[in-house]
Scaffold this motif. Structure first.
Motif, PDB file in Angstrom:
ATOM      1  N   UNK A  92      -8.280  -8.259 -11.339  1.00 64.41           N
ATOM      2  CA  UNK A  92      -7.048  -8.357 -12.750  1.00 64.41           C
ATOM      3  C   UNK A  92      -8.033  -8.881 -14.377  1.00 64.41           C
ATOM      4  N   UNK A  93      -6.911  -8.609 -15.540  1.00 64.70           N
ATOM      5  CA  UNK A  93      -7.239  -9.363 -16.608  1.00 64.70           C
ATOM      6  C   UNK A  93      -6.751  -9.796 -17.358  1.00 64.70           C
ATOM      7  N   UNK A  94      -7.071 -11.065 -17.513  1.00 65.98           N
ATOM      8  CA  UNK A  94      -6.134 -12.043 -18.133  1.00 65.98           C
ATOM      9  C   UNK A  94      -6.197 -12.191 -19.893  1.00 65.98           C
ATOM     10  N   UNK A  95      -5.851 -12.830 -19.856  1.00 67.58           N
ATOM     11  CA  UNK A  95      -5.816 -13.015 -21.643  1.00 67.58           C
ATOM     12  C   UNK A  95      -5.848 -14.132 -21.513  1.00 67.58           C
ATOM     13  N   UNK A 109      -2.370 -19.171 -20.522  1.00 67.10           N
ATOM     14  CA  UNK A 109      -2.999 -18.249 -19.891  1.00 67.10           C
ATOM     15  C   UNK A 109      -1.995 -17.156 -19.532  1.00 67.10           C
ATOM     16  N   UNK A 110      -2.172 -16.085 -19.528  1.00 70.66           N
ATOM     17  CA  UNK A 110      -1.384 -14.854 -19.376  1.00 70.66           C
ATOM     18  C   UNK A 110      -1.034 -14.652 -17.961  1.00 70.66           C
ATOM     19  N   UNK A 111      -0.611 -13.586 -17.086  1.00 70.16           N
ATOM     20  CA  UNK A 111       0.033 -13.354 -16.098  1.00 70.16           C
ATOM     21  C   UNK A 111      -0.872 -12.279 -15.445  1.00 70.16           C
ATOM     22  N   UNK A 112      -1.520 -11.453 -16.570  1.00 74.18           N
ATOM     23  CA  UNK A 112      -2.466 -10.404 -15.837  1.00 74.18           C
ATOM     24  C   UNK A 112      -2.069  -9.179 -15.582  1.00 74.18           C
ATOM     25  N   UNK A 113      -3.298  -8.131 -15.993  1.00 73.61           N
ATOM     26  CA  UNK A 113      -2.885  -7.322 -15.887  1.00 73.61           C
ATOM     27  C   UNK A 113      -3.995  -6.058 -14.735  1.00 73.61           C
TER      28      UNK A 113
END
Length: 119
Positions: A92-95, A109-113
Protein backbone atom coordinates in the motif's frame (compact mmCIF):
# COMPACT_ATOMS: atom_id res chain seq x y z
CA UNK A 1 -11.16 19.77 5.41
CA UNK A 2 -7.53 19.35 4.41
CA UNK A 3 -6.74 15.99 2.91
CA UNK A 4 -4.45 14.02 0.64
CA UNK A 5 -6.05 11.64 -1.83
CA UNK A 6 -4.00 9.05 -3.71
CA UNK A 7 -4.97 7.40 -6.99
CA UNK A 8 -3.43 5.28 -9.71
CA UNK A 9 -2.77 2.02 -7.91
CA UNK A 10 -3.72 -1.36 -9.29
CA UNK A 11 -2.53 -4.73 -10.52
CA UNK A 12 0.42 -4.82 -12.92
CA UNK A 13 2.70 -7.56 -14.25
CA UNK A 14 6.39 -7.66 -13.35
CA UNK A 15 8.31 -5.25 -15.54
CA UNK A 16 5.29 -3.03 -15.98
CA UNK A 17 4.66 0.58 -15.02
CA UNK A 18 2.21 2.57 -12.93
CA UNK A 19 1.85 6.25 -12.14
CA UNK A 20 0.52 7.26 -8.74
CA UNK A 21 -0.98 10.66 -8.03
CA UNK A 22 -1.70 12.43 -4.76
CA UNK A 23 -3.89 15.51 -4.71
CA UNK A 24 -3.94 17.86 -1.74
CA UNK A 25 -7.21 19.71 -1.16
CA UNK A 26 -8.74 22.07 1.35
CA UNK A 27 -7.65 25.41 2.79
CA UNK A 28 -3.92 25.02 2.13
CA UNK A 29 -1.58 27.99 2.31
CA UNK A 30 1.66 26.20 1.47
CA UNK A 31 3.17 22.73 1.06
CA UNK A 32 6.78 22.00 1.90
CA UNK A 33 8.25 18.50 1.67
CA UNK A 34 6.14 15.74 0.14
CA UNK A 35 6.82 12.06 -0.11
CA UNK A 36 5.72 8.54 -0.89
CA UNK A 37 5.89 5.71 1.62
CA UNK A 38 4.81 2.09 1.34
CA UNK A 39 3.83 -0.73 3.62
CA UNK A 40 3.84 -4.37 2.62
CA UNK A 41 1.88 -6.99 4.61
CA UNK A 42 3.65 -7.83 7.84
CA UNK A 43 6.27 -5.11 7.37
CA UNK A 44 6.82 -1.62 8.67
CA UNK A 45 6.01 1.43 6.59
CA UNK A 46 9.11 2.54 4.67
CA UNK A 47 10.18 5.60 2.75
CA UNK A 48 10.06 5.33 -1.03
CA UNK A 49 10.92 8.86 -2.17
CA UNK A 50 10.69 12.47 -1.05
CA UNK A 51 10.75 15.81 -2.82
CA UNK A 52 11.20 19.33 -1.48
CA UNK A 53 9.22 22.35 -2.61
CA UNK A 54 12.14 23.38 -4.82
CA UNK A 55 12.34 19.92 -6.40
CA UNK A 56 15.22 18.21 -4.64
CA UNK A 57 14.61 14.47 -4.49
CA UNK A 58 15.65 11.52 -2.36
CA UNK A 59 15.03 7.82 -3.06
CA UNK A 60 15.24 4.54 -1.22
CA UNK A 61 18.05 2.41 -2.63
CA UNK A 62 15.54 -0.26 -3.62
CA UNK A 63 13.76 2.04 -6.11
CA UNK A 64 16.62 4.19 -7.45
CA UNK A 65 16.70 4.17 -11.22
CA UNK A 66 13.18 2.71 -11.47
CA UNK A 67 10.92 5.24 -9.73
CA UNK A 68 10.66 8.99 -10.26
CA UNK A 69 8.96 11.41 -7.88
CA UNK A 70 7.68 14.77 -9.09
CA UNK A 71 5.23 17.47 -8.08
CA UNK A 72 3.10 20.20 -9.58
CA UNK A 73 3.06 23.02 -7.05
CA UNK A 74 0.38 24.93 -8.94
CA UNK A 75 -1.97 21.94 -8.66
CA UNK A 76 -0.85 20.83 -5.17
CA UNK A 77 -0.28 17.38 -6.64
CA UNK A 78 2.43 14.79 -6.11
CA UNK A 79 3.33 12.01 -8.54
CA UNK A 80 5.27 8.76 -8.50
CA UNK A 81 6.21 7.17 -11.81
CA UNK A 82 7.04 3.53 -11.19
CA UNK A 83 8.81 1.56 -13.92
CA UNK A 84 10.31 -1.93 -14.08
CA UNK A 85 8.06 -3.00 -11.24
CA UNK A 86 8.97 -6.08 -9.23
CA UNK A 87 6.82 -8.34 -7.04
CA UNK A 88 8.62 -6.93 -4.00
CA UNK A 89 7.17 -3.51 -4.84
CA UNK A 90 3.75 -4.84 -3.86
CA UNK A 91 2.43 -2.70 -1.00
CA UNK A 92 0.00 0.00 0.00
CA UNK A 93 1.51 3.30 -1.08
CA UNK A 94 0.89 6.37 1.05
CA UNK A 95 1.31 10.05 0.27
CA UNK A 96 2.73 12.35 2.94
CA UNK A 97 3.07 16.12 3.10
CA UNK A 98 3.92 18.98 5.43
CA UNK A 99 1.20 21.55 4.88
CA UNK A 100 0.35 24.98 6.22
CA UNK A 101 -3.38 25.36 6.86
CA UNK A 102 -5.70 27.55 8.95
CA UNK A 103 -4.65 25.46 11.96
CA UNK A 104 -0.93 25.91 11.31
CA UNK A 105 1.75 23.54 10.01
CA UNK A 106 0.96 19.83 10.23
CA UNK A 107 2.07 16.57 8.69
CA UNK A 108 -0.64 14.78 6.74
CA UNK A 109 -1.08 11.26 5.38
CA UNK A 110 -3.30 10.00 2.60
CA UNK A 111 -5.47 6.91 2.90
CA UNK A 112 -3.22 4.79 0.70
CA UNK A 113 -3.51 3.08 -2.67
CA UNK A 114 -2.78 -0.61 -3.29
CA UNK A 115 -0.10 -1.59 -5.79
CA UNK A 116 0.13 -5.28 -6.64
CA UNK A 117 2.85 -6.61 -8.92
CA UNK A 118 2.09 -10.16 -10.00
CA UNK A 119 1.91 -12.33 -13.08
Amino acid sequence: QVQLVESGGGLVQPGGSLRLSCAASGSIFSINAMGWYRQAPGKQRELVATITKSGSTNYADSVKGRFAISRDNAKNTLYLQMNSLKPEDTAVYYCNADMSTLRGWFNYWGQGTQVTVSS
